[in-house]
Write a protein that holds these residues in place. Structure first.
Motif, mmCIF file in Angstrom:
data_model
loop_
_atom_site.group_PDB
_atom_site.id
_atom_site.type_symbol
_atom_site.label_atom_id
_atom_site.label_comp_id
_atom_site.label_asym_id
_atom_site.label_seq_id
_atom_site.Cartn_x
_atom_site.Cartn_y
_atom_site.Cartn_z
ATOM 1 N N UNK A 126 37.201 38.169 34.382
ATOM 2 C CA UNK A 126 37.141 39.304 35.290
ATOM 3 C C UNK A 126 38.193 40.351 34.915
ATOM 4 N N UNK A 127 37.927 41.599 35.294
ATOM 5 C CA UNK A 127 38.937 42.649 35.174
ATOM 6 C C UNK A 127 39.983 42.433 36.256
ATOM 7 N N UNK A 128 41.239 42.655 35.938
ATOM 8 C CA UNK A 128 42.309 42.502 36.919
ATOM 9 C C UNK A 128 43.184 43.741 36.905
ATOM 10 N N UNK A 129 43.751 44.063 38.065
ATOM 11 C CA UNK A 129 44.658 45.194 38.211
ATOM 12 C C UNK A 129 45.928 44.689 38.880
ATOM 13 N N UNK A 130 47.047 44.923 38.229
ATOM 14 C CA UNK A 130 48.364 44.470 38.704
ATOM 15 C C UNK A 130 48.983 45.574 39.567
ATOM 16 N N UNK A 131 49.244 45.258 40.841
ATOM 17 C CA UNK A 131 49.890 46.219 41.747
ATOM 18 C C UNK A 131 51.390 45.965 41.759
ATOM 19 N N UNK A 132 52.177 47.031 41.594
ATOM 20 C CA UNK A 132 53.631 46.922 41.640
ATOM 21 C C UNK A 132 54.165 47.830 42.741
ATOM 22 N N UNK A 133 54.558 47.272 43.867
ATOM 23 C CA UNK A 133 55.114 48.100 44.945
ATOM 24 C C UNK A 133 56.406 48.771 44.505
ATOM 25 N N UNK A 134 56.597 50.008 44.949
ATOM 26 C CA UNK A 134 57.765 50.770 44.509
ATOM 27 C C UNK A 134 59.069 50.244 45.100
ATOM 28 N N UNK A 135 58.996 49.557 46.242
ATOM 29 C CA UNK A 135 60.215 49.136 46.930
ATOM 30 C C UNK A 135 60.405 47.625 46.976
ATOM 31 N N UNK A 136 59.580 46.898 46.254
ATOM 32 C CA UNK A 136 59.747 45.449 46.157
ATOM 33 C C UNK A 136 59.677 45.047 44.696
ATOM 34 N N UNK A 137 60.382 43.981 44.352
ATOM 35 C CA UNK A 137 60.295 43.460 42.996
ATOM 36 C C UNK A 137 59.026 42.625 42.868
ATOM 37 N N UNK A 138 58.184 42.996 41.944
ATOM 38 C CA UNK A 138 56.940 42.273 41.737
ATOM 39 C C UNK A 138 57.198 41.068 40.859
ATOM 40 N N UNK A 139 57.077 39.875 41.446
ATOM 41 C CA UNK A 139 57.249 38.652 40.664
ATOM 42 C C UNK A 139 55.972 38.427 39.869
ATOM 43 N N UNK A 140 55.841 39.193 38.818
ATOM 44 C CA UNK A 140 54.604 39.280 38.059
ATOM 45 C C UNK A 140 54.461 38.093 37.125
ATOM 46 N N UNK A 141 53.556 37.185 37.488
ATOM 47 C CA UNK A 141 53.328 35.994 36.674
ATOM 48 C C UNK A 141 52.307 36.243 35.568
ATOM 49 N N UNK A 142 51.985 37.521 35.342
ATOM 50 C CA UNK A 142 51.029 37.869 34.285
ATOM 51 C C UNK A 142 51.688 38.710 33.200
ATOM 52 N N UNK A 143 53.022 38.650 33.125
ATOM 53 C CA UNK A 143 53.740 39.498 32.159
ATOM 54 C C UNK A 143 53.263 39.285 30.731
ATOM 55 N N UNK A 144 52.937 38.044 30.410
ATOM 56 C CA UNK A 144 52.541 37.725 29.040
ATOM 57 C C UNK A 144 51.242 38.426 28.647
ATOM 58 N N UNK A 145 50.435 38.832 29.631
ATOM 59 C CA UNK A 145 49.178 39.511 29.331
ATOM 60 C C UNK A 145 49.383 40.965 28.899
ATOM 61 N N UNK A 146 50.552 41.533 29.222
ATOM 62 C CA UNK A 146 50.840 42.892 28.794
ATOM 63 C C UNK A 146 49.779 43.875 29.235
ATOM 64 N N UNK A 147 49.292 44.697 28.300
ATOM 65 C CA UNK A 147 48.322 45.746 28.620
ATOM 66 C C UNK A 147 46.910 45.221 28.811
ATOM 67 N N UNK A 148 46.674 43.933 28.582
ATOM 68 C CA UNK A 148 45.359 43.379 28.895
ATOM 69 C C UNK A 148 45.059 43.520 30.382
ATOM 70 N N UNK A 149 46.129 43.561 31.183
ATOM 71 C CA UNK A 149 45.991 43.782 32.629
ATOM 72 C C UNK A 149 46.682 45.091 32.955
ATOM 73 N N UNK A 150 45.938 46.135 33.338
ATOM 74 C CA UNK A 150 46.570 47.410 33.692
ATOM 75 C C UNK A 150 47.366 47.288 34.985
ATOM 76 N N UNK A 151 48.303 48.238 35.197
ATOM 77 C CA UNK A 151 49.183 48.213 36.361
ATOM 78 C C UNK A 151 49.053 49.518 37.143
ATOM 79 N N UNK A 152 49.440 49.452 38.417
ATOM 80 C CA UNK A 152 49.504 50.655 39.242
ATOM 81 C C UNK A 152 50.627 50.505 40.251
ATOM 82 N N UNK A 153 51.104 51.628 40.772
ATOM 83 C CA UNK A 153 52.115 51.651 41.824
ATOM 84 C C UNK A 153 51.501 52.299 43.062
#
Length: 616
Positions: A543-570
């Protein structure tokens, strides 16, 4: 005409309180209000809210104007990246000076978990606040800075006291919060004692005295009791370390599960399974409970007051007072005492547990090491570099009670652990036991098992953390107030199993996703996630996935290894990014790319290697 001098005003939320659980929780300043009279932004003015309460921030925005909000985008994460190692080194150094090891290892500050302490987040807020103020001064901009946490407000005031261009409005002080913590601490400790005595009586009645120390080689396996784990005919389902008990039994060990002394609610079911399950409360006594009741806290006098170049003495004080308002140290002290009582007699060979480096795990290793019993931790969740509890500061491995063997789930975790200070000789890559289905999928080359689904059907996977959940829901409500109806998209919301919510109270129209994650994915072509394994699992399913990163919270992103394979937004780019993905009809990442990355975090489980380690 003479230009009006820019005005920098710093104010705080007043009249509320720091809410936290009796055991853990970084705390959130709830209630209260912001006095905004006379602070309405004029043309060219800006405002910024530093805090976790997204609803309070929205109320401020309605008064000051959302168009005047100072854009942070990924600034908080850039600051966190800079301060991460200095903060880890600060905690490591603080631990060296502590005389009471149990008190320190029981503390939220030593735990470093986002769910237990906001200290790192507040240090990052402090850096962001100072930087934004300096930027506003250098650009001759007026700024209203609203600080949610009273301790952070006082710290920022102390750090900026020498700057005449900054006006700090009167805060409410800290005396009220110290008094509240002191009173709550006494009340919660007494309530803790009463509950533990009653729970001990109930569990001992249900379990009886029909158990004795093991006489054959035995492994103690930590298990958290929950109703879904209870199987018919006296069986046990372990979703975290599935089938590990059978593997150990095939080697020749008996396996006895045990749980935290403070796990009430299933007394009868655990009593029926006392032949292989030992709630540690069975090993408590009235004297041990009273001893735990009077446990002392960690000492703040021996701790340095700086992280990098930031003075954080008020924030350290905050941690101590919040700790004093909890009963956590009592809980961990009785855990250590009961585990010692259990392991002192019998033929125990190993203690095995799911590894997150929580306080009880450190005490478990300390206890087992004192009794000459080997320990093995099994990493069962993907890592984020901001999952600070997993990582060590400079020199910390010399005094941190680490398991004798730490099994990792893949090459990425192995590397991140090593880079994070875990000694190489303790690490052993065995693959993922918890996510074996994804690892098997990847190794067999079947990463895309599901049929295609429209990108207009969007699955929103909510995390365990309630504050991150609120930020994600607020971002959707702000970007799509009608729930996407005007844009011909629909949101399917899947709550975390431990965080149920009312689908009718989200702030936007949505449908409730099926309980089964696989069933939910069948209907949705796009998955939005934050701070959980939902993203990596969705990508592994094709599936396509979109990583949300809140501007005022630290995103404990467990998908870091995927890099640009998963796009991000704020928050600021949420609507644009979602619509861009939907309208582009972008295909999921190629199968071969998904397989390569999935193998990094969910490697196939190496049963032979684990067997060899436990036979040694």
């Amino acid at each position: 005409m003479r230009r009006e001098r820019p005005r920098i005003v710093v104010t705080s939320v007043i009249g509320g309180r720091v809410k936290q659980s009796s055991l853990t929780g970084g705390g959130q300043y709830i209630g209260g209000n912001v006095k905004l009279s006379g602070l309405r932004c004029g043309k060219g003015d800006h405002w910024l809210y530093l805090g976790k309460d997204v609803h309070q921030r929205q109320r401020v925005g309605e008064v000051l104007g959302l168009e005047k909000l100072w854009p942070l985008e990924d600034r908080l994460h850039r600051v966190a990246s800079t301060l991460r190692q200095p903060f880890l080194d600060f905690v490591a150094m603080a631990g060296e000076g502590q005389r009471d090891a149990i008190a320190w290892r029981s503390s939220a500050i030593a735990w470093k978990s986002w769910g237990a302490s906001d200290l790192f987040l507040l240090v990052c807020y402090l850096r962001v606040g100072i930087d934004v103020i300096q930027e506003a001064v250098s650009r001759h901009l007026s700024l209203v800075l609203i600080v949610e946490d009273p301790w952070l407000f006082e710290q920022l005031k102390g750090n900026c006291h020498a700057q005449p261009d900054i006006e700090f409005l009167r805060g409410e002080g800290l005396l009220k919060h110290k008094a509240e913590a002191a009173i709550l601490g006494v009340a919660r400790r007494v309530w803790w004692l009463l509950r533990m005595v009653w729970y001990g009586i109930q569990q001992k009645f249900c379990s009886g005295r029909g158990f004795s120390p093991p006489k054959t080689p035995t492994v103690a396996l930590y298990s958290y009791p929950a109703l879904p784990n209870i199987c018919e005919s006296g069986g046990w389902n372990d979703p975290v370390l599935p089938d590990l008990d059978r593997l150990l039994q095939n080697i020749g060990y008996d396996v006895i599960r045990f749980s935290d002394p403070q796990c009430w609610g299933l007394e009868r079911q655990l009593g029926e399974r006392v032949d292989y399950f030992r709630p540690l409360i069975l090993y408590s006594t009235l004297s041990s409970l009273i001893s735990a009741l009077f446990s002392l806290l960690w000492s703040k006098k021996t701790i340095l007051s700086h992280v990098a170049d930031l003075d954080i003495r008020r924030l350290i004080e905050r941690e101590w007072w919040l700790e004093s308002g909890r009963s956590a140290v009592c809980r961990y002290k009785i855990f250590y005492q009961c585990l010692t009582a259990m392991l002192r007699s019998g033929s125990w060979r190993w203690v095995v547990f799911p590894y997150e480096n929580q306080p009880w795990e450190k005490l478990l290793v300390q206890c087992a090491r004192e009794l000459g019993i080997r320990t093995a931790g099994i990493q069962h969740v993907p890592l984020s570099v901001y999952s600070l509890s997993f990582f060590l500061g400079e020199g910390e491995s010399s005094h941190m009670p680490l398991p004798d063997v730490l099994f990792t789930s893949g090459p990425y975790a192995q590397k991140v652990f090593e880079d994070g200070g875990i000694p190489h000789e303790r690490l052993m890559m065995c693959g993922s036991i918890r996510h074996a289905h994804l690892a098997d999928q990847s190794s067999n080359g079947h990463a895309t098992r599901l049929n295609s689904a429209p990108l207009t059907e969007i699955l929103v996977g909510l995390p365990l953390d309630i504050y991150t959940t609120r930020h994600l829901l607020a971002a959707i409500a702000s970007a799509f107030p009608q729930g996407g109806r005007q844009e011909n998209i629909r949101f399917h919301v899947k709550a975390h199993p431990r965080r149920p919510l009312d689908i009718n109270c989200l702030g936007f129209p949505a449908v409730e996703a099926p309980v089964s994650f696989e069933d939910a994915l069948r209907h949705c072509g796009l998955v939005i996630f934050v701070g959980s394994t939902v993203g990596p699992e969705a990508v592994a399913w094709g599936r396509m996935a979109l990583r949300y990163r809140p501007e005022l919270l630290l995103n404990l992103d467990q998908s870091e290894v995927y890099g640009d394979l998963i796009p991000s937004c704020t928050d600021g780019t949420f609507r644009k990014t979602v619509l861009g993905l939907v309208r582009s009809q972008r295909n999921p990442p190629p199968v071969e790319h998904v397989k390569a990355v999935t193998d990094q975090i969910f490697a196939p489980f190496n049963r032979d290697l684990v067997t060899e380690i436990f036979r040694a």
